[in-house]
Design a protein around this motif. Sequence first.
Motif, PDB file in Angstrom:
ATOM      1  N   LYS A   1      -3.775   6.126  11.656  1.00 47.24           N
ATOM      2  CA  LYS A   1      -4.591   7.350  11.603  1.00 47.24           C
ATOM      3  C   LYS A   1      -3.727   8.575  11.883  1.00 47.24           C
TER       4      LYS A   1
ATOM      5  N   SER B   1      -1.442   9.152   8.897  1.00 46.44           N
ATOM      6  CA  SER B   1      -2.145   9.595   7.684  1.00 46.44           C
ATOM      7  C   SER B   1      -2.432  11.097   7.727  1.00 46.44           C
TER       8      SER B   1
ATOM      9  N   LYS C   1      -3.554   5.597   4.470  1.00 45.64           N
ATOM     10  CA  LYS C   1      -4.994   5.373   4.338  1.00 45.64           C
ATOM     11  C   LYS C   1      -5.268   4.037   3.653  1.00 45.64           C
ATOM     12  N   GLU C   2      -4.470   3.702   2.644  1.00 48.62           N
ATOM     13  CA  GLU C   2      -4.624   2.398   1.991  1.00 48.62           C
ATOM     14  C   GLU C   2      -4.297   1.268   2.960  1.00 48.62           C
ATOM     15  N   LYS C   3      -3.263   1.464   3.779  1.00 46.16           N
ATOM     16  CA  LYS C   3      -2.902   0.455   4.777  1.00 46.16           C
ATOM     17  C   LYS C   3      -4.050   0.261   5.765  1.00 46.16           C
ATOM     18  N   MET C   4      -4.721   1.366   6.130  1.00 48.15           N
ATOM     19  CA  MET C   4      -5.858   1.281   7.048  1.00 48.15           C
ATOM     20  C   MET C   4      -6.987   0.449   6.433  1.00 48.15           C
ATOM     21  N   LYS C   5      -7.249   0.620   5.142  1.00 45.72           N
ATOM     22  CA  LYS C   5      -8.297  -0.146   4.467  1.00 45.72           C
ATOM     23  C   LYS C   5      -7.965  -1.633   4.446  1.00 45.72           C
ATOM     24  N   VAL C   6      -6.702  -1.950   4.161  1.00 44.02           N
ATOM     25  CA  VAL C   6      -6.284  -3.351   4.152  1.00 44.02           C
ATOM     26  C   VAL C   6      -6.429  -3.937   5.550  1.00 44.02           C
TER      27      VAL C   6
ATOM     28  N   LYS D   1      -9.451  -7.632   9.457  1.00 40.83           N
ATOM     29  CA  LYS D   1      -9.682  -7.616  10.904  1.00 40.83           C
ATOM     30  C   LYS D   1     -10.033  -8.995  11.476  1.00 40.83           C
TER      31      LYS D   1
ATOM     32  N   ALA E   1       0.845  -1.195   0.000  1.00 44.09           N
ATOM     33  CA  ALA E   1       0.000   0.000   0.000  1.00 44.09           C
ATOM     34  C   ALA E   1       0.883   1.247   0.000  1.00 44.09           C
TER      35      ALA E   1
ATOM     36  N   GLU F   1      -8.427  -2.992   7.967  1.00 42.79           N
ATOM     37  CA  GLU F   1      -9.853  -3.166   8.255  1.00 42.79           C
ATOM     38  C   GLU F   1     -10.396  -4.420   7.580  1.00 42.79           C
ATOM     39  N   GLY F   2     -10.008  -4.642   6.327  1.00 40.89           N
ATOM     40  CA  GLY F   2     -10.487  -5.805   5.584  1.00 40.89           C
ATOM     41  C   GLY F   2     -10.006  -7.130   6.152  1.00 40.89           C
TER      42      GLY F   2
END
Length: 149
Positions: A141, A144, A97-102, A107, A93, A104-105
């Motif tokens: 967070k 970012s 922010k992209e790392k946060m999405k990964v 979790k 990523a 979350e996915g």
Amino acid sequence: MLQDIYYSRKSNKAVQVISQCQIIPEGTDAICFQELTGEFGVFVVGKELFFQNYHKQGKGMDLTDRGRENTRTREEKEEYDSDISGILRFLDADTYKEKMKVLEGMKDKLDDRLLNNMAVSLDLTIDDGVDGYSFLMSELKIRSRFEGR
């Protein structure tokens, strides 16, 4: 020899040679290598001992070694592949922010090993008793907010 893959004569598990080195003060020739399964441990062992315990695929194997297959079940293989692809997406990523999405996915699939690997990639350490997911998400967070400035 660098980055060559060798296999344990006992368990047939793969390791990758990182470098040739010497143990000081004796000056013994040694091999630094990393396991390619489990905790991905890194070890240094005398060169002679390394070659007594490890071999390249196809060299020094008897017929029972050739027939030996990975002992993981299909479900374990799929889960392992999913873990690897998830951590690769995290590492690849480009933004926090992209790392946060990964993160979350993933979790529901995260364990301490995966969380620790992700933390290491961010130069972080997760202390015992700390919720690794929340810690990483909080750190991402914060980072970012300063990204792109």
